[in-house]
Scaffold this active site. Structure first.
Site, PDB file in Angstrom:
ATOM      1  N   CYS A 118       0.817  -1.223   0.000  1.00 15.80           N
ATOM      2  CA  CYS A 118       0.000   0.000   0.000  1.00 15.80           C
ATOM      3  C   CYS A 118       0.853   1.276   0.000  1.00 15.80           C
ATOM      4  CB  CYS A 118      -0.984   0.002   1.160  1.00 15.80           C
ATOM      5  SG  CYS A 118      -0.245  -0.166   2.802  1.00 15.80           S
ATOM      6  N   HIS A 137      -6.090   0.445  -1.039  1.00 15.69           N
ATOM      7  CA  HIS A 137      -6.491  -0.865  -0.516  1.00 15.69           C
ATOM      8  C   HIS A 137      -7.714  -1.426  -1.238  1.00 15.69           C
ATOM      9  CE1 HIS A 137      -4.192   1.001   2.792  1.00 15.69           C
ATOM     10  NE2 HIS A 137      -3.763  -0.230   2.998  1.00 15.69           N
ATOM     11  N   ASP A 153      -7.384   5.843  -1.759  1.00 17.54           N
ATOM     12  CA  ASP A 153      -7.054   4.642  -0.990  1.00 17.54           C
ATOM     13  C   ASP A 153      -6.551   3.542  -1.918  1.00 17.54           C
ATOM     14  OD1 ASP A 153      -6.914   2.533   0.766  1.00 17.54           O
ATOM     15  OD2 ASP A 153      -8.888   2.860   1.640  1.00 17.54           O
TER      16      ASP A 153
END
Length: 502
Positions: free
Chosen positions: A141, A387, A385
């Site tokens: 990430c 993820h 993001d």
């Protein structure tokens, strides 16, 4: 109730703290082998389990496959949800403000957000060298956040000013809601209708007088032919981040470059390490001959080091002053905004930095959960993001789809949940821009209530301050200016692996 679907078009970031047994096993590892963000995969936990050639054994291969399968499922599922924005306070996105009191302003904000490059976990890409991994789910990430920070710098560097993705309309859902607060202290109320059709015929609500509106929101952005003409550059830029070994800024290349910093596929990466990986990757590629990356040392930007990196006339023998050739520069500043948690005194300073045109964003996140921050509204940070696990895209194909590289779902989180370890990015096209950057950023830094600023600009070179051999132009590790005997205390402090507390 929110619907849950593995094929949903929206996403929600996974929570890294629920890694259960794997997380507890990770806590037993020496602190000097940990980074700030991500999850270490099983095959990296026990180097002695590899055979004499350095290849993973069969047990490692099986563990890696099981962990990859679990992460692919975990980060491939999404929950449909909408983020709420109020129409009273402006939303800031990388130096631009949007007051969401009309459909035109909401559309301008949506275009600005969707046009950012979104880079997430991917699966089924070619195996990473020296491992069995074909996905970065669960550990990559921070690398993905770093890719987004670099991609924003390249957008500013290569694309027309205020460029917007012309095909943003194909992401038809406007995945956020705008509310009219009932009072200044309570952001609730009735949503503005009809924003699902940005070009609809509804009459927009009356806007406040122009002098009360944010400066950059006074003029509606016109449709631009130049944006369409810039699409080949847009495609080429995205290919540089493709998930294949040949891509200069892809996951394969970043992992390879990270080996010189003692990192490997599946390791944890912190924001400071990623800053140096990005610097080395840009210096290594031939795709960008007129761009350099400078990484600040010990929260200090040494102006003469930047000049020596960018001023091409200094490398000429004899010098040719009339040429004044200058490389554009991306400046990355690793900082720590507090001890174990964010120091609230720095919040106003972070806001002022995100208001600057020269700012390209901040990579950091929540503890063990990296995010890419691009703006804010009130006391909430706006972010992209990484993820979310998506299938690999073959960027070598002509006219490959760009849809999975752009996000239509803005997300927010409170400032007080921000991890104090982060790296801030800036861009200057030429020498004049660099001088303006130094002035504007210094003014923004002075807004901190703390006695000491987040970082500083100083004249001279790093060598003048006892940092010989540790300039960000070199390939060696980042410098520590404290004597070795004083490093032990900071190394034992949680989440402080790449920072020295002075």
């Amino acid at each position: 109730m929110n619907s849950v679907s593995p094929s949903a078009a929206q996403y929600v970031g996974g929570v890294m703290q629920d890694e259960l047994m794997e997380g507890r096993r990770q806590q037993q590892q020496p602190l000097d082998r940990q980074g700030s963000f991500g999850l270490r995969t099983p095959q990296t936990l026990d180097p002695s389990s590899r055979d004499a050639t350095g290849e993973p054994d069969e047990m490692d291969r099986l563990k890696a496959k099981l962990m990859s399968a679990w992460n692919n499922v975990k980060y491939g599922w999404t929950v449909k949800s909408k983020t709420s924005f109020n129409k009273v306070s402006p939303v800031t996105v990388l130096g631009h403000s949007y007051l969401l009191n009309s459909e035109d302003e909401v559309e301008r904000f949506r275009l600005a957000f969707v046009s950012r490059i979104w880079l997430t976990y991917r699966k089924d890409f070619p195996q990473l060298e020296g491992s069995t991994l074909t996905t970065d789910c669960g550990w990559g990430c921070m690398l993905r956040s770093g890719q987004m920070l670099l991609a924003q710098g390249l957008l500013v560097h290569l694309m027309p000013r205020d460029w917007a993705w012309p095909d943003a309309q194909q992401l038809t859902d406007v995945d956020f809601e705008v509310f009219r607060p009932r009072s200044p202290a309570r952001a609730g109320g009735v949503p503005i209708p009809s924003f699902g059709s940005p070009r609809g015929s509804n009459t927009p609500e009356k806007s406040p007088p122009s002098e009360q509106r944010p400066k950059c929101s006074q003029k509606k952005r016109p449709e631009s032919v130049r944006d369409r003409q810039a699409e080949p550059v847009h495609h080429r830029l995205v290919t540089w981040f493709g998930d294949q070994p040949s891509a200069p800024f892809g996951i394969h290349q970043l992992v390879e470059v990270g080996k010189s910093s003692g990192k490997k596929a599946g390791d944890w990466y912190g924001p400071s390490i990623v800053a140096h990986i990005l610097r080395k990757a840009v210096a290594k590629t031939s795709a960008l001959h007129n761009l350099a990356v400078y990484v600040a040392q010990d929260c200090t930007v040494y102006k003469e080091d930047v000049v020596r990196l960018c001023d091409l006339s200094l490398s000429q023998n004899p010098p040719d002053p009339p040429s004044q050739a200058w490389k554009s520069v991306i400046i990355l500043v690793p900082v720590r905004l507090g001890g174990e948690a964010l120091n609230p005194s720095y919040i106003e300073c972070v806001k002022n930095i995100l208001k600057l045109d020269c700012c390209t964003g901040i990579i950091g996140g929540k503890p063990k959960h990296s995010l890419y921050f691009i703006g804010f509204q009130d006391e909430q940070l706006l972010y992209l993001d990484p993820h979310y696990c998506q299938p690999v895209v073959d960027v070598s194909q002509v006219n490959f789809s760009l849809e999975s590289f752009h996000c239509s779902s803005p997300k927010k989180m409170p400032f007080n949940r921000m991890d104090p370890s982060c790296t801030i990015g800036f861009y200057a096209k030429n020498k004049k821009d660099f001088e303006s950057l130094c002035s504007a950023v210094s003014e923004a830094l002075s807004s901190s209530k703390e006695k000491y600023p987040i970082f500083t600009f100083v004249e001279g070179r790093g060598q003048d301050y006892g940092l010989e051999g540790h300039s960000s132009n070199n390939s060696g590790p980042a410098a520590h200016i404290l004597p070795p005997g004083r490093l032990g205390r900071s190394n034992n402090r949680r989440n402080s692996d790449e920072f020295v507390f002075l």
